[in-house]
Write an enzyme that holds these catalytic residues in place. Sequence first.
Site, short mmCIF file in Angstrom:
data_model
loop_
_atom_site.label_atom_id
_atom_site.label_comp_id
_atom_site.label_asym_id
_atom_site.label_seq_id
_atom_site.Cartn_x
_atom_site.Cartn_y
_atom_site.Cartn_z
N SER A 103 0.83 -1.20 0.00
CA SER A 103 0.00 0.00 0.00
C SER A 103 0.87 1.26 0.00
CB SER A 103 -0.93 -0.02 1.22
OG SER A 103 -0.17 -0.26 2.40
N GLU A 147 1.10 5.68 0.96
CA GLU A 147 0.57 6.78 1.80
C GLU A 147 0.89 8.14 1.16
OE1 GLU A 147 0.99 6.37 6.04
OE2 GLU A 147 1.58 8.47 6.20
N THR A 170 -2.94 11.13 5.01
CA THR A 170 -2.77 11.58 6.40
C THR A 170 -3.77 12.68 6.76
OG1 THR A 170 -1.11 13.22 5.83
CG2 THR A 170 -0.32 11.02 6.38
N ALA A 192 -3.55 16.71 12.86
CA ALA A 192 -4.16 16.69 14.19
C ALA A 192 -4.84 18.03 14.45
CB ALA A 192 -3.11 16.41 15.25
N HIS A 194 -6.65 8.76 7.11
CA HIS A 194 -6.19 8.72 8.50
C HIS A 194 -7.14 9.60 9.29
CE1 HIS A 194 -1.72 7.64 7.58
NE2 HIS A 194 -2.53 7.12 6.68
N ARG A 200 -3.87 8.80 17.42
CA ARG A 200 -4.02 9.89 18.37
C ARG A 200 -3.64 11.21 17.70
NH1 ARG A 200 0.24 11.14 23.01
NH2 ARG A 200 1.25 11.92 21.13
N ASP A 218 -0.55 14.29 16.87
CA ASP A 218 0.27 15.20 17.68
C ASP A 218 -0.25 16.60 17.43
OD1 ASP A 218 2.25 13.37 18.74
OD2 ASP A 218 2.96 13.20 16.68
N ALA A 245 -5.22 6.80 21.09
CA ALA A 245 -5.84 6.19 19.91
C ALA A 245 -6.77 5.03 20.29
CB ALA A 245 -4.75 5.70 18.95
N TYR A 269 4.91 0.80 16.83
CA TYR A 269 6.24 1.41 16.93
C TYR A 269 7.30 0.38 17.32
CZ TYR A 269 3.37 5.54 16.76
OH TYR A 269 2.46 6.48 16.33
N HIS A 287 7.40 4.25 20.73
CA HIS A 287 6.92 5.62 20.57
C HIS A 287 7.71 6.56 21.49
CE1 HIS A 287 4.18 9.10 21.07
NE2 HIS A 287 3.93 8.86 19.81
N LYS A 295 -5.18 -1.08 21.73
CA LYS A 295 -5.77 -0.65 20.46
C LYS A 295 -6.36 -1.84 19.70
CE LYS A 295 -2.03 1.91 19.08
NZ LYS A 295 -1.25 2.98 18.41
N PHE A 354 13.31 14.55 10.81
CA PHE A 354 12.03 13.90 11.06
C PHE A 354 12.22 12.69 11.98
CE2 PHE A 354 8.29 11.41 9.37
CZ PHE A 354 7.36 12.22 10.00
N HIS A 383 4.01 -0.92 3.54
CA HIS A 383 3.25 0.32 3.36
C HIS A 383 4.28 1.43 3.09
CE1 HIS A 383 -0.08 3.17 4.04
NE2 HIS A 383 0.75 3.89 4.79
C1 LIG Z 1 1.34 4.58 10.21
C2 LIG Z 1 1.29 5.95 10.88
C3 LIG Z 1 0.47 6.94 10.35
C4 LIG Z 1 0.39 8.20 10.95
N1 LIG Z 1 -0.45 9.15 10.42
C5 LIG Z 1 -0.62 10.32 11.05
C6 LIG Z 1 -1.57 11.29 10.58
O1 LIG Z 1 -2.22 11.09 9.56
N2 LIG Z 1 -1.71 12.44 11.28
C7 LIG Z 1 -1.01 12.67 12.42
O2 LIG Z 1 -1.20 13.74 13.03
N3 LIG Z 1 -0.09 11.79 12.88
C8 LIG Z 1 0.11 10.64 12.23
N4 LIG Z 1 1.02 9.71 12.71
C9 LIG Z 1 1.84 10.07 13.90
C10 LIG Z 1 1.11 9.73 15.20
O3 LIG Z 1 -0.07 10.48 15.29
C11 LIG Z 1 2.05 10.06 16.36
O4 LIG Z 1 3.09 9.10 16.39
C12 LIG Z 1 1.38 10.20 17.71
O5 LIG Z 1 2.35 10.75 18.63
C13 LIG Z 1 0.89 8.91 18.33
O6 LIG Z 1 -0.23 8.45 17.70
P1 LIG Z 1 -0.78 6.97 18.07
O7 LIG Z 1 -2.03 6.79 17.33
O8 LIG Z 1 0.28 5.98 17.87
O9 LIG Z 1 -1.06 7.20 19.63
P2 LIG Z 1 -1.36 6.24 20.84
O10 LIG Z 1 -1.46 4.84 20.44
O11 LIG Z 1 -2.49 6.84 21.60
O12 LIG Z 1 -0.03 6.37 21.72
C14 LIG Z 1 0.53 7.64 22.05
C15 LIG Z 1 1.44 7.53 23.26
O13 LIG Z 1 0.66 7.37 24.43
C16 LIG Z 1 1.05 6.18 25.13
N5 LIG Z 1 -0.19 5.63 25.69
C17 LIG Z 1 -1.24 5.17 25.02
N6 LIG Z 1 -2.23 4.77 25.85
C18 LIG Z 1 -1.78 5.04 27.09
C19 LIG Z 1 -2.35 4.89 28.39
N7 LIG Z 1 -3.58 4.40 28.57
N8 LIG Z 1 -1.60 5.29 29.46
C20 LIG Z 1 -0.36 5.80 29.28
N9 LIG Z 1 0.22 5.96 28.07
C21 LIG Z 1 -0.49 5.57 26.99
C22 LIG Z 1 1.70 5.31 24.07
O14 LIG Z 1 2.59 4.36 24.62
C23 LIG Z 1 2.40 6.34 23.23
O15 LIG Z 1 3.61 6.74 23.82
C24 LIG Z 1 1.17 8.47 12.12
C25 LIG Z 1 2.02 7.47 12.63
C26 LIG Z 1 2.09 6.22 12.02
C27 LIG Z 1 3.02 5.18 12.58
#
Ligand SMILES: Cc1cc2nc3c(=O)[nH]c(=O)nc-3n(C[C@H](O)[C@H](O)[C@H](O)COP(=O)(O)OP(=O)(O)OC[C@H]3O[C@@H](n4cnc5c(N)ncnc54)[C@H](O)[C@@H]3O)c2cc1C
Length: 279
Positions: free
Chosen positions: A9, A11, A42, A45, A70, A100, A102, A116, A138, A142, A158, A209, A259
Amino acid sequence: MSEGKRLFSLEFFPPRTPEAAQKLRVERRQLAQLKPAFCSVTFGAGGSTREGTLTTVLEIRDEGLNGAPHLSCIGSTRENIRAVLAQYRVAGIRHLVALRGDLPSGTAGVGEFRYASELVEFIRDETGDWFHIDVAAYPEVHPQARSAQDDLDNFKRKIDAGADSAITQYFFNADAYWHFVDAAATRGIDVPIVPGIMPIASFSKLARFSDACGAEIPRWIRRQMESYGDDVASVRAFGIDVVTGLCEKLLEGRAPGLHFYTLNQASLTTTVWQRLGLA
Ligand SMILES: Cc1cc2nc3c(=O)[nH]c(=O)nc-3n(C[C@H](O)[C@H](O)[C@H](O)COP(=O)(O)OP(=O)(O)OC[C@H]3O[C@@H](n4cnc5c(N)ncnc54)[C@H](O)[C@@H]3O)c2cc1C
């Protein structure tokens, strides 16, 4: 495109100007020949590119490809997300990448979702099985995670909340990926974890990055790239070799697909794809 059950795929990110949108259409036309399983787009946020994400996904669909927006939840309310989900359902979109996100620095407030896993749970509650949901993973941990164990616990949350598969942050060390996949399996996670592949277009941009997103550039790659300085052709050729080699290792192993983070450019992804014999 699939080779056996493997999925390949692409992106994209939403273009910010009409000129960039036109250029992206041209790049996509070339990439469409690779017959990707789906193309994800993408999402900024806080909703900064929400319309751009939808517009680009609809264009992709009209070009005959599967589009997967996304959706990031940080800074959003349940009502915002509900509205976006409704918009996607009306448009017939069946695949999301739930994140989630940033918030841009200086933006206050996290909104009604913290992680997330909460977004995935909400999407399932609101829309049942309508969407195939991908989440982020990750292999190199992360950057905000308290520990590798915590990050894996979060990944499991998740999946338990209803995610169907995952796409990883990019990495250049295949062992990190295998270790992560094995650790996930010991936690009972059996969804496909597809490696995210970053073609190397510019070393300085990649280095910046990578520092921000917690992806490690191995020393041997960094030193070799640094030695090329402004020699763009050598950076490109070496980058293609490195990324193709990584993909080969992943495909020789158990990776369920690849991907590609295209950066909205066809040429590097196409070259790697063709060298892998996927085209
Ligand atoms: C394939 C891919 C696509 C992406 N696309 C985008 C995009 O389109 N737009 C964008 O803005 N960003 C995007 N990102 C970046 C991503 O949004 C960031 O990496 C963000 O910081 C984390 O998102 P997540 O969904 O992994 O978060 P989460 O899974 O929520 O994790 C975030 C952090 O919180 C911690 N955490 C989670 N749950 C808990 C809990 N209950 N208690 C304590 N800690 C916890 C995790 O360990 C991690 O450190 C992408 C990343 C990837 C890998």
